[in-house]
Scaffold this motif. Structure first.
Motif, short mmCIF file in Angstrom:
data_model
loop_
_atom_site.label_atom_id
_atom_site.label_comp_id
_atom_site.label_asym_id
_atom_site.label_seq_id
_atom_site.Cartn_x
_atom_site.Cartn_y
_atom_site.Cartn_z
N UNK A 229 0.83 -1.21 0.00
CA UNK A 229 0.00 0.00 0.00
C UNK A 229 0.87 1.26 0.00
N UNK A 230 1.96 1.24 0.73
CA UNK A 230 2.87 2.39 0.79
C UNK A 230 3.40 2.74 -0.59
N UNK A 231 3.70 1.71 -1.38
CA UNK A 231 4.29 1.93 -2.70
C UNK A 231 3.26 1.89 -3.83
N UNK A 232 1.99 1.63 -3.51
CA UNK A 232 0.95 1.63 -4.52
C UNK A 232 1.09 0.51 -5.53
N UNK A 233 1.47 -0.67 -5.04
CA UNK A 233 1.65 -1.82 -5.94
C UNK A 233 0.85 -3.00 -5.41
N UNK A 234 0.57 -4.00 -6.25
CA UNK A 234 -0.07 -5.22 -5.76
C UNK A 234 0.85 -5.94 -4.77
N UNK A 235 0.26 -6.64 -3.83
CA UNK A 235 1.04 -7.32 -2.79
C UNK A 235 1.99 -8.35 -3.39
N UNK A 236 1.65 -8.89 -4.55
CA UNK A 236 2.51 -9.89 -5.20
C UNK A 236 3.85 -9.30 -5.66
N UNK A 237 3.97 -7.99 -5.63
CA UNK A 237 5.20 -7.31 -6.04
C UNK A 237 6.16 -7.08 -4.88
N UNK A 238 5.83 -7.58 -3.69
CA UNK A 238 6.62 -7.31 -2.48
C UNK A 238 7.19 -8.60 -1.91
N UNK A 239 8.45 -8.54 -1.50
CA UNK A 239 9.09 -9.63 -0.77
C UNK A 239 9.89 -9.04 0.38
N UNK A 240 9.70 -9.60 1.58
CA UNK A 240 10.39 -9.11 2.77
C UNK A 240 11.62 -9.98 3.03
N UNK A 241 12.73 -9.32 3.40
CA UNK A 241 14.01 -10.00 3.59
C UNK A 241 14.59 -9.70 4.97
#
Length: 370
Positions: free
Chosen positions: A57-69
């Motif tokens: 939500x912060x970056x305005x992208x679908x959740x599938x575009x995020x990976x936490x490391x």
């Protein structure tokens, strides 16, 4: 503070006095009270779902575009490992973060090209000439905001120019952006990730990385990637094989810290404190080392100093330790050069240490010259 205490401008980490300990304690309690069945077991390699959704939500992208490391350096390592093969051309800034330059890209046997950083970021004219000469990079690693180690910010014009070059020559921009929120003055600039869809041919040209290390605390070890699923999915598979999932408890704490607004308060506290430290450091350098050249940063953790040619950092760094001050030599951030430059981190020193630290550095400079 006694004269025997070492004052260090060497470490890019916030001092404990500006970390919101009370907020983190409360966030930890909420994480266990509200979601203990999720934060205590293994999780998905893509990350703790509520935090992943918050980042999306912060970056305005679908959740599938995020990976936490586990920290942003691991995000860097994943991206480089996924995109780079031995012998591939890679663009990095000159100077650039030493762990990127030495620990990661050299291990991958990449062919590294450094492009000069000016006061407004990487020299896009120099980069274009390099591309026109036939170099075809797989990736360009860029730290756009308050760059480590130079402290400068990539201008809006150059962000557009980089995206245009990426589209024209077919390389990926790795936007490594952990310092973006630590702003002392000026307006926030849009990320290249957010600008890319408006540039023809650059819609998927950007892989973005950031971290909670600089705004919450280093110990949480939570970084993340934002990119198309074609990048995220194979990296997630690699993460599963390496460690199953990043630290779920830390992610739960960070999520609770963010969702109640404590992250915004922490950013305000850290930015105000480091802005004052940067100001004091610049004043002290002008007073004690008047022939030093530097650009005062608008945010971040670092200030880059160029010293006269008769001051060699290979001698100055040990002399500094003898005088009770630690600094990092500029040559650590370059393939060649930097023998008369220093990186000074003002994030981990308190206000009352700064002038004394610079005074000690001036004594070390005088000793090296003598």
């Amino acid at each position: 503070m006694t004269p025997a205490q070492l004052i260090t401008f060497a470490r890019g980490a916030p001092s404990v006095d500006i970390v919101d300990i009370a907020g983190l304690k409360a966030a930890a309690i909420r994480a266990f009270d509200t979601d203990s069945s999720i934060v205590t077991p293994y999780g998905a390699s893509t990350g703790y779902p509520p935090l992943r959704a918050w980042i999306a939500a912060k970056h305005g992208v679908p959740v599938e575009h995020v990976l936490i490391t586990n920290g942003s350096l691991q995000a860097d390592a994943f991206v480089f490992e996924h995109l780079i093969k031995p012998g591939d051309d890679v663009i990095v800034e000159k100077p650039t973060y030493d762990r990127t330059l030495l620990n990661l890209l050299k291990q991958l046997q990449a062919k590294v090209h450094q492009v000069t950083v000016n006061d407004d970021g990487i020299d896009t004219g120099e980069l274009r000439k390099l591309l026109e000469s036939g170099v075809r990079p797989r990736i360009a690693h860029i730290i756009p905001n308050y760059q480590n180690p130079a402290g400068v910010t990539l201008s809006l014009q150059k962000r557009h120019e980089l995206l245009g070059l990426a589209a024209e020559y077919g390389f990926t921009i790795f936007e490594d952006d952990p310092y973006i929120d630590i702003r002392f003055r000026g307006e926030a600039l849009p990320s290249m990730l957010s600008l890319a869809p408006s540039v023809p041919g650059a819609a998927e040209a950007v892989v973005h990385a950031s971290s909670f290390t600089k705004t919450v605390c280093p110990g949480v070890r939570i970084g993340y990637l934002v990119a198309s699923p074609s990048v995220i999915n194979p990296i997630a598979a690699r993460a599963t094989s390496l460690y199953i999932s990043a630290g779920q408890v830390s992610q739960g704490i960070v999520y609770q810290f963010c969702v109640v607004g404590d992250l915004d308060k922490s950013i305000a506290t850290v930015s105000a404190a480091l802005g004052e430290r940067a100001r004091l450091l610049a004043e002290s350098l002008r007073r004690h080392v008047p022939d030093a050249r530097f650009t005062e940063p608008d945010g971040g953790y670092f200030l880059w100093v160029d010293l006269p040619d008769d001051v060699h950092v290979d001698k100055l760094v040990p002399a500094g330790i003898e005088h009770g001050v630690a600094v990092v030599k500029g040559s650590d951030f370059l393939l060649e050069g930097g023998e008369h430059s220093l990186r000074l981190a003002f994030s981990g020193v308190t206000d009352d240490q700064i002038d004394e630290g610079v005074r000690r550095l001036a004594e070390a400079i005088a000793a090296v010259r003598g």
